[in-house]
Design an enzyme around this catalytic site. Sequence first.
Site, short mmCIF file in Angstrom:
data_model
loop_
_atom_site.label_atom_id
_atom_site.label_comp_id
_atom_site.label_asym_id
_atom_site.label_seq_id
_atom_site.Cartn_x
_atom_site.Cartn_y
_atom_site.Cartn_z
N SER A 269 0.85 -1.19 0.00
CA SER A 269 0.00 0.00 0.00
C SER A 269 0.88 1.23 0.00
O SER A 269 1.06 1.90 1.01
CB SER A 269 -0.91 -0.01 1.23
OG SER A 269 -1.76 1.10 1.23
N ASP A 312 -7.32 11.55 -10.44
CA ASP A 312 -6.02 10.94 -10.17
C ASP A 312 -5.04 11.10 -11.31
O ASP A 312 -3.85 10.81 -11.15
CB ASP A 312 -6.19 9.44 -9.86
CG ASP A 312 -6.81 9.19 -8.49
OD1 ASP A 312 -7.11 10.18 -7.79
OD2 ASP A 312 -6.99 8.01 -8.14
N ALA A 320 -11.52 11.23 -3.91
CA ALA A 320 -12.69 11.26 -4.78
C ALA A 320 -13.33 12.64 -4.79
O ALA A 320 -13.73 13.14 -5.85
CB ALA A 320 -13.70 10.21 -4.33
N HIS A 449 -25.36 19.41 23.45
CA HIS A 449 -24.82 18.55 24.52
C HIS A 449 -25.80 17.41 24.80
O HIS A 449 -27.00 17.63 24.85
CB HIS A 449 -24.61 19.39 25.78
CG HIS A 449 -24.20 18.56 26.97
ND1 HIS A 449 -22.91 18.14 27.16
CD2 HIS A 449 -24.93 18.09 28.03
CE1 HIS A 449 -22.84 17.45 28.29
NE2 HIS A 449 -24.06 17.40 28.82
#
Length: 470
Positions: A269, A312, A320, A449
């Site tokens: 990767s 790309d 994207a 909250h």
Amino acid sequence: MNEQFDVVVIGGGPGGYAAALYATAADLSVAVVERDRVGGTCLHRGCIPAKELLETASVFRTVAGAGAFGVGVGDGAGKTTIDLATSMRRKQQVVDGLWKGLEGLLKRRQVHLYSGTGTLAGSGRVLVHDDAGEEVELDGAAVILASGSLPRTIPGFEIDESLVLSSDEFLTMQDLPVSAAVIGGGAIGCEFASLLADLGVQVTLLESLPKILPGCDEAVAEVVRRSFTKRGIDVRTGVKVAGHTPGEGGTTIALDGDETVWVERVVVSVGRRPLSESLGLDDTGVEVDERGFVKVDQTCRTTLDGVWAVGDLVATPQLAHVGFAEGITAVKDILGEHPLPVEYDKVPWCIYCHPEVAFVGHSEESARQAGHDVVTSTTHFRGNGRALIVGEADGLVKVVAERRPDGTAGRVLGVHMVGPWVTEQLGQGYLAVNWEATAEDLAALVQPHPTLSESFGEAAMALTGRGLHG
């Protein structure tokens, strides 16, 4: 006669289909050439399948930790199990549903889809070659190149689709290894390492740079590293891989020096490269740099009149949503609307590992390197009621602001988050940075909250010197 269109788009990924849809909204006639399936890497081999599998990991992690909430689960022996084949089927159902929806949308918007490989034959001319060897010529007043990218590889780790995987093969695995090495500690590498570890795989994460998640704020990257280590991921930074030697049931990875790592599977990767070689750009006048990226100006115009390039294929953040923005910018330019360029240093980034990471704008380090005098504020989720309720107290929100001459915090330069669901919380930070809000602007806003977003509000208040809980 050749088919005539206002715009011809080569590539049906995020940049290409966004350009097509935006152009049809402006009443332009559009053709899209796609050799695979519309949706591109993001839909079929990237964002969507990866995040679906990360959601599987999240559910697994939640079920495994349900005992802390008094909920009894398991297989009878007290062990949480995973059926990867079922998860992969669900992933494909999500992908196919989105793909069919996109195809239907393009059809309803009267975008003409051509199946095949598109090549540029000069300004305004595109040749489409299909699998049967047939050729169609399309003429367009404008052409947008959006052919996308492919996973990068590294020497000594050729992809064999079984022992050594790229992201493409990883997202179609049918079984889980006992151990795996993920080479590359960037966003995708960290997502893959996190996913595998959650599902019980022994993971070694190998990164050549001094830290994982390069480009992230140092404090954010450190939270992720500590979390990974606590979960049993062997994080090794500053190491270089020097090949591997397959053996029975796995392979031995050689690192610089004499160190080795044995694993059953390797996931490479290390980023993606532009897919420009299929476009036939030689001698067209469209310039390509030494890395294969098409050269463009601030409005995505190439060096050939009438031709734009997006996604790309160009040297911008490979996201994207950046492709969407570039597709829109190109069409606006085609329409003569003089669009503002995409501000790449202010686009949002989201990383879906556990804990999640989200950021926009300058980190503290990059702000100082850019010459800004800065003041920062950090709020930790361990003091947030909702984070404690959901059992995810590990993380922080950090706001980086410009220091005024009087020492007070002024314009917000960056917002950085790590922790529970921060990818869904970044909207406030994105608007703050892009609208050049000040610390006082943000501190005056009321946060609901109990919510996780209160941590962002608290960090902003602290920048004014009047935080409630710091």
